[in-house]
Motif scaffolding. Structure first.
Motif, PDB file in Angstrom:
ATOM      1  N   LYS A 173      73.533  80.533  13.741  1.00 22.41           N
ATOM      2  CA  LYS A 173      73.414  80.918  14.899  1.00 22.41           C
ATOM      3  C   LYS A 173      74.202  81.956  15.626  1.00 22.41           C
ATOM      4  CE  LYS A 173      70.952  77.086  16.856  1.00 22.41           C
ATOM      5  NZ  LYS A 173      71.147  75.718  17.187  1.00 22.41           N
ATOM      6  N   GLN A 174      75.656  81.606  15.060  1.00 24.41           N
ATOM      7  CA  GLN A 174      76.850  82.268  15.265  1.00 24.41           C
ATOM      8  C   GLN A 174      76.565  83.827  14.637  1.00 24.41           C
ATOM      9  OE1 GLN A 174      79.975  80.080  14.082  1.00 24.41           O
ATOM     10  NE2 GLN A 174      79.634  78.453  15.646  1.00 24.41           N
ATOM     11  N   GLY A 175      75.873  84.016  13.785  1.00 25.52           N
ATOM     12  CA  GLY A 175      75.819  85.192  12.922  1.00 25.52           C
ATOM     13  C   GLY A 175      76.819  85.165  11.925  1.00 25.52           C
ATOM     14  N   ASP A 176      77.187  83.959  11.559  1.00 26.01           N
ATOM     15  CA  ASP A 176      78.441  83.897  10.571  1.00 26.01           C
ATOM     16  C   ASP A 176      77.821  83.120   9.382  1.00 26.01           C
ATOM     17  OD1 ASP A 176      80.907  84.073   9.679  1.00 26.01           O
ATOM     18  OD2 ASP A 176      81.738  83.239  11.596  1.00 26.01           O
ATOM     19  N   THR A 177      78.946  83.039   8.313  1.00 17.59           N
ATOM     20  CA  THR A 177      78.404  82.312   7.107  1.00 17.59           C
ATOM     21  C   THR A 177      79.583  81.393   6.768  1.00 17.59           C
ATOM     22  OG1 THR A 177      79.781  83.958   5.841  1.00 17.59           O
ATOM     23  CG2 THR A 177      77.203  84.474   6.242  1.00 17.59           C
ATOM     24  N   ILE A 178      79.408  80.620   5.847  1.00 17.56           N
ATOM     25  CA  ILE A 178      80.221  79.662   5.671  1.00 17.56           C
ATOM     26  C   ILE A 178      80.369  79.104   3.968  1.00 17.56           C
ATOM     27  CG2 ILE A 178      78.784  77.541   5.667  1.00 17.56           C
ATOM     28  CD1 ILE A 178      81.843  76.606   7.423  1.00 17.56           C
ATOM     29  N   GLY A 179      81.638  78.679   3.384  1.00 18.54           N
ATOM     30  CA  GLY A 179      81.553  78.584   2.093  1.00 18.54           C
ATOM     31  C   GLY A 179      81.464  77.166   1.724  1.00 18.54           C
ATOM     32  N   GLY A 180      81.634  76.668   0.405  1.00 20.62           N
ATOM     33  CA  GLY A 180      81.296  75.268   0.092  1.00 20.62           C
ATOM     34  C   GLY A 180      81.681  75.218  -1.474  1.00 20.62           C
ATOM     35  N   GLN A 193      77.498  89.830  12.573  1.00 22.54           N
ATOM     36  CA  GLN A 193      78.170  90.293  13.553  1.00 22.54           C
ATOM     37  C   GLN A 193      78.752  91.670  13.186  1.00 22.54           C
ATOM     38  OE1 GLN A 193      81.515  87.447  13.564  1.00 22.54           O
ATOM     39  NE2 GLN A 193      80.262  85.564  14.081  1.00 22.54           N
ATOM     40  N   SER A 194      79.341  92.323  14.139  1.00 23.31           N
ATOM     41  CA  SER A 194      79.803  93.676  14.004  1.00 23.31           C
ATOM     42  C   SER A 194      81.041  93.777  13.307  1.00 23.31           C
ATOM     43  CB  SER A 194      79.709  94.620  15.137  1.00 23.31           C
ATOM     44  OG  SER A 194      79.947  95.790  15.231  1.00 23.31           O
ATOM     45  N   GLN A 195      81.151  94.263  12.196  1.00 22.83           N
ATOM     46  CA  GLN A 195      82.533  94.431  11.710  1.00 22.83           C
ATOM     47  C   GLN A 195      82.892  96.082  11.367  1.00 22.83           C
ATOM     48  OE1 GLN A 195      83.155  91.419   8.128  1.00 22.83           O
ATOM     49  NE2 GLN A 195      81.154  92.293   8.145  1.00 22.83           N
ATOM     50  N   GLN A 196      84.198  96.195  11.539  1.00 22.16           N
ATOM     51  CA  GLN A 196      84.750  97.702  11.315  1.00 22.16           C
ATOM     52  C   GLN A 196      84.517  97.775   9.677  1.00 22.16           C
ATOM     53  OE1 GLN A 196      88.420  98.980  13.063  1.00 22.16           O
ATOM     54  NE2 GLN A 196      88.952  99.519  10.774  1.00 22.16           N
ATOM     55  N   THR A 197      84.238  98.966   9.105  1.00 20.82           N
ATOM     56  CA  THR A 197      84.478  99.184   7.963  1.00 20.82           C
ATOM     57  C   THR A 197      84.847 100.953   7.665  1.00 20.82           C
ATOM     58  OG1 THR A 197      83.805  98.727   5.627  1.00 20.82           O
ATOM     59  CG2 THR A 197      82.037  99.453   7.403  1.00 20.82           C
ATOM     60  N   ILE A 198      84.436 101.357   6.246  1.00 23.44           N
ATOM     61  CA  ILE A 198      84.613 102.724   6.356  1.00 23.44           C
ATOM     62  C   ILE A 198      83.454 103.191   5.261  1.00 23.44           C
ATOM     63  CG2 ILE A 198      86.952 102.692   6.116  1.00 23.44           C
ATOM     64  CD1 ILE A 198      87.180 102.812   3.024  1.00 23.44           C
ATOM     65  N   ASP A 199      83.047 104.744   5.501  1.00 24.54           N
ATOM     66  CA  ASP A 199      81.921 105.324   4.808  1.00 24.54           C
ATOM     67  C   ASP A 199      82.751 106.030   3.503  1.00 24.54           C
ATOM     68  OD1 ASP A 199      83.046 107.724   5.770  1.00 24.54           O
ATOM     69  OD2 ASP A 199      81.251 107.963   7.228  1.00 24.54           O
ATOM     70  N   LYS A 200      81.874 106.518   2.824  1.00 23.96           N
ATOM     71  CA  LYS A 200      82.225 107.344   1.628  1.00 23.96           C
ATOM     72  C   LYS A 200      83.372 108.419   1.892  1.00 23.96           C
ATOM     73  CE  LYS A 200      78.341 106.981  -1.707  1.00 23.96           C
ATOM     74  NZ  LYS A 200      77.735 107.753  -2.577  1.00 23.96           N
ATOM     75  N   GLU A 201      83.288 108.931   3.158  1.00 21.27           N
ATOM     76  CA  GLU A 201      84.345 110.133   3.594  1.00 21.27           C
ATOM     77  C   GLU A 201      85.369 109.511   4.259  1.00 21.27           C
ATOM     78  OE1 GLU A 201      80.879 110.748   3.817  1.00 21.27           O
ATOM     79  OE2 GLU A 201      81.188 112.029   1.915  1.00 21.27           O
ATOM     80  N   SER A 202      85.632 108.116   4.152  1.00 18.62           N
ATOM     81  CA  SER A 202      86.658 107.472   4.770  1.00 18.62           C
ATOM     82  C   SER A 202      86.793 107.446   6.166  1.00 18.62           C
ATOM     83  CB  SER A 202      88.079 108.151   3.968  1.00 18.62           C
ATOM     84  OG  SER A 202      88.140 108.244   2.867  1.00 18.62           O
ATOM     85  N   ASN A 203      85.680 107.710   6.819  1.00 19.50           N
ATOM     86  CA  ASN A 203      85.605 107.590   8.133  1.00 19.50           C
ATOM     87  C   ASN A 203      85.365 106.061   8.913  1.00 19.50           C
ATOM     88  OD1 ASN A 203      85.397 110.296   8.782  1.00 19.50           O
ATOM     89  ND2 ASN A 203      83.282 110.131   7.825  1.00 19.50           N
TER      90      ASN A 203
END
Lengths: 349, 349, 349, 349
Positions: free
Chosen positions: B198-205, B301-311
């Motif tokens: 529901k939180q849009g998250d994931t969990i290990g185990g 959830q929304s996360q920051q990341t980069i694209d191929k051109e380093s944007n």
């Protein structure tokens, strides 16, 4: 099959604890590497028995002799044969295990598997074999000299060095006999081992290894993942019971939103819970992993066990043994890591 | 090299998440094994997406089709080719990752290593590949049908099933969707996964695996130790961060006098901290190990990341994903364990 | 183990003559190769049954279907799965061999080794398997496109093409159905095969292969010599009885002063009795070798043989068979050579 | 990779002609074999330089020293390390090849491949390496002692022993220095070699090998065919240019009706043009094959060649060389055959 390690850079070994010599063949070392033989001996000395008061007192010089593959100081691309003579055997220390099985040792399983075994000093099951690995690893380190591999003792029993690996000063590893780069923790560990030794007992511990300056792209997807090969290597060391890398078992308690490593614009990541490997392939960040060693099975206390005829007998450790293997395991961990990385570097070249 | 697993019993695989099909070749299966194809499909169904509310909703029938090596219901000793068609791809769910790298995924490392990649659904990096392993494992289980292999979910996040493996009723594993054989713990785990989803998250185990009825003598000393091969196998599964067997990391805190397994007169041991393996060779006691899975990297959830051109770009998971991989990993762990054991059984025969 | 070929470029295959499909997995193909699929089909057509009056009349389209490892027309570095459906089986042609062993076939040895076998069309022993090799070879040829590999029919029975390989015009190989680049000899060979076919008999022959534009340095010393790998590859083809390279068996009659290849100042040699390989390593000169094929064992004449119960029975070939395998073997020889060279090129890169 | 031979029974070797020692590791030898070390030395003596007037006069004792894997006279299943010291090097015989390339030797290809090489006595390219193989083969022979392997000189130059192998009295092989079991032919061969030697020249020849008492079912179909592994093994021997088994190159001239081996009711065959192998698997009949050796490249006549700077120079053989390798190759052929068969026997057990 069982005595070879690696694919393109492959070590094949032989030798029993109380035989004439141990040794091996390094196949796949590139030509033209100017080998520093003193460095190789130095690595062996880090693993050597008798080096301090907290390790076994067997006195082996562990002098390695190279027999081939090196000409005028440089490798030729031919296989490198080497040999380390056993000089300080005391085989009669082991007559008590000729017909009896030491608890939690490999005596029973070897006897059932092979029928005929060299019981002296544990024969082929002895960790003396790992001297061969240190030779292979010392050559490997010189092949991939840009990559920095540092292992250290991160716990002894319940004494842990709590620092994150990023805060560790690797130059301190060799500054004490337990090889823990934090002086205060090191002292506690040494005291703990001495106490255990007095009790005629042994104790487990962990080694942490950090690999820096790894190029992006090492490791093969699916079945030869970089961490899977590192894990297999570490699980080959005598007494190892576990392996984890990056976030490891702690990662299994976390949420994705906590665990994900966010990228910087240069491709590096702000955190490194991945442990330098994503999808089995190095991402250029530091690789780090932790290896768990159980306590040495040979203790100087009397234990009940059985002999070949299934009679119950009492047994007490003789011979010269380590109260804790972890300090001597540090160079072994590094050696195996170096061989794994060299293998992948050659595959990627 | 990287797409094959095993020596005498060897699985070689192919296939991308959104390609036409995945599949493989099983080489080394002995002749004359009467294969129960329904059992193989049942194993696949345990891994299948869409099987319950707590796993990805991709609807794949995962029907395996055998192409060779079986004649009149029995294996012939020839290689067994098989194929699983992909039918429920939704590749346009993945256009957002064509040029951007998902954090803690293999997008970045594959792109750097190979230059050209099939990004749809993660391509070759997708855990869809593990369906191939389940096929290989299901065949292996039938080759070594006397050996019993049971894996189960032993933790989700910080919810642990505390029972020692000896007290576990394996017949309960399939009685709930999280595959934890303790009903009360299972309910907690399911609730936790639903909450995380529901939180849009994931969990290990973690998954624990127990292997029973293993003959004495499996495993090769030195570099192909039984636990080293098991460890390598488990570390090949997507999202795995750690492996321990027997006493594992806990063993590293113990003393020898506590850790040693004392023999009974029949060669069995009173305790089993060794985990059924001594010196890399099975001793006839139960083998058990634990595997740590990190949380799935794709989160809603929304996360920051980069694209191929380093944007720097913002990214939010699309497609259909597991909030927790552990329930579906249970049959995968068993499958790999079955292949490892079959390999050693054939070597020992 | 037995169904894989190669190390870094590895083909693993499956499939029976009358099963649903044959196929395989190509592992280790570099990423970024723009594969010409038409060229692959063209190679398959050269091997295809039914292509001319002097080969078997089984009509198989032999259409290869790629299932993975290629994305947007280029390889991705992932394993390449492929499949060729069997469409023109006539299994009831083979009921006569269900319980009887064809002389000089593998029926007897397979039955003794495996107990249970797919006898239809020879099952796994059928040369239909070599279609898989042609696919692997066609991919390999595109990986090492600078190297030129040309095989041709150099003898049928006692009809030999006497030209030294240096005088052969490779562009003529495909100009006739027997694949002998000398038109006059080709006509004789074709006539000979037709005559043999009329007799219900079969005939042997040889294939010569020339590899040009090979860089210096391919091949590993000691056990993976370039010619040893080529030899093993060729000896894997059904019906092959011999392999020679360079001066071959003739060289065994010569003196050193006649046989030595004298260097030019650029490192090339004035003669090439070495066959382009010295000490197992390519020297940059043309590599050439010759492969001997026995006559096909299935003849359309009545022969005495035995059945499973050791009764003597009479048997006459049914089904559709080649009177001479050599014309169809030409692309198979090239394919295996291409895979061997690709393997060494990847190792050397 | 290149310095290992075999799978389950694997020999890994090292050593240069003028280094300190040569040697190797035998991995996979079963436990409990009572090794006759005198027999191993006897095999080495058959290969030894200086054994007769028609071979090289280098005087090496070739005493093998075992370092591990044997305990109380029996193998333990552990890897067997061994070493043969070089004692009779005369490295200054080789200063003339330090910077020049001997025609039809591996000097040029090694230099181009590795850049840095041990030129003394040919270094790693020297056939001195084959002493290691004889050790491996002598151990293998003792593992599979029921199988009889006999090789002999079947031709020297154009002098052929014309007898079919069935008529050969193997007990005569060691009765003369050329190892041809036909006394009259042997005398001619010896005279021919002495004549050639006087001319400062060398001559080629062939070795035939017969393997008897082979169980049905050895060999793996498709890529590890029994004859393919034998062929690869033989093509690994220095100076070998060709391999044929059974009918060999002659078979390529025959018709199917002539070539087929008709069964007896016990599964044996009336003729044996198949050479004991059908479909890559032994059928219980004698295995026989023939190996072609070129003349030794080092001749005692002046030849033109080039140096590293591409200057034309004159070169004349120095050092001690064989005028014909064939007599000393006989035990090497047997040794490799023994290792191949042992490998398959272990796989089949």
């Amino acid at each position: 099959m069982s005595n070879s390690f690696g694919n393109l850079f492959r070590l094949t070994t032989f030798g029993e604890s109380h035989g004439e010599a141990i040794g091996g063949v390094i196949d796949g070392c590139p030509a033209g590497v100017a080998l520093d033989l003193n460095m190789i001996q130095t690595e062996l000395n880090r693993r050597k028995p008798g080096q301090s008061k907290i390790v076994t007192q067997r006195k082996e010089p562990d002098t390695v002799q190279f027999l081939s593959g090196i000409f005028e100081g440089k490798t030729t691309g031919a296989s490198i044969g080497f040999m380390i003579k056993n000089v300080h055997q005391r085989s009669n220390d082991y007559s008590h295990i000729k017909d009896s099985y030491r608890p939690s040792h490999a005596d029973y399983t070897y006897d059932k598997k092979y029928g005929h075994r060299d019981y002296r000093g544990g024969g082929r099951t002895s960790a003396r074999e790992t001297a061969n690995w240190v030779v292979g690893g010392a050559v490997a380190k010189q092949v991939i000299s840009d990559i920095k591999i540092n292992a250290f003792t991160s716990s002894v029993g319940d004494i842990f060095m709590e620092k994150p690996y990023q805060d560790v000063d690797f130059s301190k590893i060799e500054s004490n006999i337990v090889r823990c780069p934090d002086e205060i923790t090191a002292k506690k560990m040494i005291a703990r081992i001495e106490e255990i030794k007095k009790q005629g007992d042994t104790i487990g511990g962990t080694v942490t290894c950090v690999i820096q300056n790894v190029p992006v792209g090492l490791g093969e997807p699916i079945f030869d993942k970089l961490h899977a090969q590192l894990g297999k290597a570490m699980l080959s060391i005598n007494a190892v019971k576990g392996f984890e890398y990056g976030s490891g078992f702690c990662g299994a308690k976390m949420k994705g939103s906590e665990h994900n490593d966010i990228f910087n614009t240069d491709g590096s990541t702000k955190t490194n819970l991945s442990g330098g490997i994503q999808g089995g392939i190095s991402n250029g960040m530091d690789i780090y992993f932790r290896v768990a060693f159980k306590p040495v099975a040979t203790i100087m206390q009397s234990q009940q066990t059985i002999d070949k005829e299934s009679n119950i007998v009492q047994m007490k450790g003789k011979g010269r043994h380590d109260p804790c293997v972890v300090p001597r395991a540090v160079p072994i961990v590094e050696a195996l890591a170096a061989m794994v990385l060299t293998d992948f570097m050659l595959l990627n070249k």
